[in-house]
Design an enzyme around this catalytic site. Sequence first.
Site, PDB file in Angstrom:
ATOM      1  N   GLU A 108       0.088  -4.117  -0.197  1.00 58.41           N
ATOM      2  CA  GLU A 108       1.169  -3.196  -1.286  1.00 58.41           C
ATOM      3  C   GLU A 108       2.227  -2.460  -0.282  1.00 58.41           C
ATOM      4  O   GLU A 108       3.442  -2.342  -0.993  1.00 58.41           O
ATOM      5  CB  GLU A 108       0.234  -2.007  -1.572  1.00 58.41           C
ATOM      6  CG  GLU A 108      -0.924  -2.358  -2.816  1.00 58.41           C
ATOM      7  CD  GLU A 108      -2.164  -2.887  -2.095  1.00 58.41           C
ATOM      8  OE1 GLU A 108      -2.809  -3.245  -2.963  1.00 58.41           O
ATOM      9  OE2 GLU A 108      -2.303  -3.047  -1.077  1.00 58.41           O
TER      10      GLU A 108
ATOM     11  N   HIS B   2     -10.788   4.044  -9.042  1.00 60.97           N
ATOM     12  CA  HIS B   2      -9.804   3.442  -9.862  1.00 60.97           C
ATOM     13  C   HIS B   2      -9.550   4.174 -10.995  1.00 60.97           C
ATOM     14  O   HIS B   2      -9.161   3.553 -12.028  1.00 60.97           O
ATOM     15  CB  HIS B   2     -10.485   2.065 -10.223  1.00 60.97           C
ATOM     16  CG  HIS B   2     -10.152   0.995  -9.308  1.00 60.97           C
ATOM     17  ND1 HIS B   2      -9.046   0.623  -8.843  1.00 60.97           N
ATOM     18  CD2 HIS B   2     -11.173   0.133  -8.909  1.00 60.97           C
ATOM     19  CE1 HIS B   2      -9.132  -0.387  -8.100  1.00 60.97           C
ATOM     20  NE2 HIS B   2     -10.616  -0.712  -7.855  1.00 60.97           N
TER      21      HIS B   2
END
Length: 666
Positions: A400, A469
């Site tokens: 990322e 998440h």
Amino acid sequence: MTATDLKPHLDRAHVLATLGHMIRIRRFEDICAELYTKEKIRGFLHLYDGEEAIAAGIIPLLGPQDRLVATYREHGHALIRGIPMNAILAEMYGKASGCAGGRGGSMHLFDRDTNFYGGNAIVGGGLPLAVGLGLADKMRNENRVTTCFFGEGAVAEGEFHESMNLASLWNIPVLLVCENNGYAMGTALERSEAETDIHAKAKGYAVASEVVDGMDVVAVEVAARRALDAIQETGKPYLLECRTYRFRAHSMFDAQLYRPNEEVEQWREKGPIVRFQNWLLEAGIISREEIDEVVTDIDAEIAAAVIFAEEAAWEPVESLGRHVTAQERLAPPVVQPAQQMVETTYREAIKTAIVEAMERDDRVFLMGEDVGRYGGCYAVSKGLLDRFGPERIRDTPLSESGFTGAGIGAAIAGMRPIVELMTVNFSLLALDQILNTAATFRHMSNGQFGVPLVIRMATGAGKQLAAQHSHSLEGWYAHIPGLRILTPATLEDARGMLWTAIEEPDPVLIFENVMLYNRSGPLATNAAPVDIEKAVVRRDGRDISLITYGGSLFKTLEAAEKLTEDGIDAEVVDLRILRPLDLATVVASVTKTHRVLIVDEGWKSGSLAAEIGMRLAEEAFFELDAPLARVCSTEVPIPYAGHLEEAAIPQIAGIVSAAKSFCGGS
């Protein structure tokens, strides 16, 4: 560059210029150290003494079209690249006539005219940026090389490995120059790296590399010519490990207790200036008088630069807010009358927006984890790889920070990337690049470089994905100056916000709530770009203002309908944009209803709801007939079990109950 250029031509003009570069750096740094002790230069000051051969051997080989990314020890790079000494020293003083207007300082020199993309205070932080600059050039078939300087300490950072992998995977024309001075601040290389041969690490990424004596300017130049020739021929990255030594401390704060004085003196004896100068004199290539003339000219330049910096004006305090974002704003989009309506979903609305953007502007491309062959974690980009190909629908590694930084670099170079981070929690791995580069680049460079980047990510809870998440972190990002934060909830916003965001000159983060992807409804086939400056009143009311955004909007609208059963007429304001907040619309609503309830899926402590409440207390306190109130997520990590997850985040019943308690209901 051709093979005939691989060896330097050591004629008098060339060697005098090379020696002059090194002496100019050394004497400039000596003055900087003196000025630091006099408190003319403040903050951190990292000097380049001992490493001059690297900049002097490489940078003169670069063409004016080539790009350069440096580290926080970048004065030498800036001088040789051609940034005027006056502008460099004025910047170190913090003066308005500095090369970054006094906003960057010693560690952050910038110059658009010479393609100098700044020093970088973040160890390894410039590597993804360089890959992105090179990616932009590759995608446009422009004949440029981006050279990135970094220290050996950066090889321990994930960004080094992520950038090496991306550069090799995508065949990016970058020259990666490791200035290995043996110490990452105070930690010797052998104490921090299992493999101390840094150039050997390149093999794992299939990157060509070599090691060179960084104290020998001729050896550095020969290696750099070889590397640049290879990049020109193959279009692939190349790593040079230049083994050198800094004679001074890591910074002027450093007491230098971690290495013996004898070690420093031994290295000084083989320093690059002494070594090259003595060889030239012994070989009779130049004379002592010629060296003296060079030194005299340099000292005169330095003296003039000191006078310039001393006499230069300070930036007025009134301009403090300049260059946080672009000063010129785009005109609001023109709203077209709706034509034919079609039934669609939030997911399809976003996909349509991406397709329209890519068809309209060939600078636009999508990159992220599984956006190509997989079609996106939430199927937003399904089918786009076949339509636009792998150059514009770029699957990335699970890196990322690396690919977000590359997106930033590509944006600075003029592309319009859409970076997809799979989920908001993964964005924390890219937070360094978002916070320290994307959000600060315009300001630190005094407006010379903008970052027209769009980052999309899924946010929110409700899918039983458990604690790692299910975050709602958009309020965190709304804390950061330099970013624009969008939270589209309606189909119109899901489709229309993206194009407006792509046209933005600054970085835009779009948070798409996971509970909205399957939401369906009618949408005009000619749905147009939407304004990303203003909040919207989604339901008029007179008794209480319900302020919300994103995934909570439709819960709040349903709660408002239920409140009518008790005779309460609630107004619902969809913030849509969390930074900058459109407080005027909120205040106008509260001025009408005199009561307010803020619904925020973030946790209560440090929430966006708290920020809105405090601003209302500051600007609309006397309009309130009841205390400020909010409904937020319970202060627990979001649990997996469905009934617990539902209890943890705002729900319709809780919104109704809270609103009734402030409107005379039970």
